[in-house]
Design an enzyme around this catalytic site. Sequence first.
Site: not given
Length: 325
Positions: A120, A122, A130, A195, A205, A217, A233, A248, A274, A313
């Site tokens: 990406c 970004c 992006c 996404k 971010r 976005r 998609e 996501k 996150s 994570y």
Amino acid sequence: MFFPEYRARRLRRNDNIRRMVRETHLRVDDLIYPMFSAFGTGIKKEIPSMPGIYQQSIEHIVAEAKEVYELGIPAVILFGIPEIKDALGQDAYSETGIIQETIRAIKKEVPKLTVITDVCMCEYTDHGHCGVIKDGDVDNDETLQLLAAEALSHARAGADIIAPSDMMDGRVAAIREILDANGFEQIPIMSYAVKYASAYYGPFRDAADSTPQFGDRRSYQMDPANRREAIREAALDVQECADFLMVKPALAYLDILRDIKDRFDLPLVAYNVSGEYSMIKAAAANGWVDNDRIVMETLIGMKRAGADIIITYHAKEAARLLLGR
């Protein structure tokens, strides 16, 4: 008092019976661990909104990659924080960019660990969007050229899997074409097929220093209200020869995970993002929830919804819980 002949509690009587009849299983093999590689040396900076997760310079990334491998986690996914950002995100596709150098370092020291790279713009652009900006929005087709160049540079550096996350139309086909034309036919594409434009990305971010400097976005990421669009998609990415499909975020989109699982036979990836991680950590720090139990319950919920693989994570702590360490 009348009791039915069948008593469901018979199969819940003790841990051994519960294990024997368990329908859904989470394994260390199902996990991918995200890592943030920062330009420089001697850097290990905890992300305030993501306790236990760090921006790290390459030597620390390599050390953590060894830890990940020793836990049996099969793969990491890399995100980069470059020295310099510019309008075209040139570090993203530089042969000596932060991610390219990180790939080489990991593959040298931990060669059997699978390295996935986020593709990406970004993280590399000074505007935080992006792709290439024209008339206040991202120009889809010009951005495809940069994404293809970024993917090729990652492949040349030794990446095992390429994971485009930009949500430009046609990016899987553009990346497949350039990889194949340069002798990288064997490298799979793990597409961020579905996404959403989600508030759950807030802590990321901070981690990647990628907050948009204007607007948002929503002109390229999906509307959270849309369900049928996710099928369209994913179908497009299948046609363009994606090897994995991803949804996501995961936690608020378990219905989408199930929809994609039921309609396509490619490996399905859930990104436990996150914000989902940070909410658990904040609640656990306040004593409101049992961290270990809620982590495992959350991940097993994603598996139950249809995920084959989970980017999370929590991967290291989940691996330790699964292994009894």
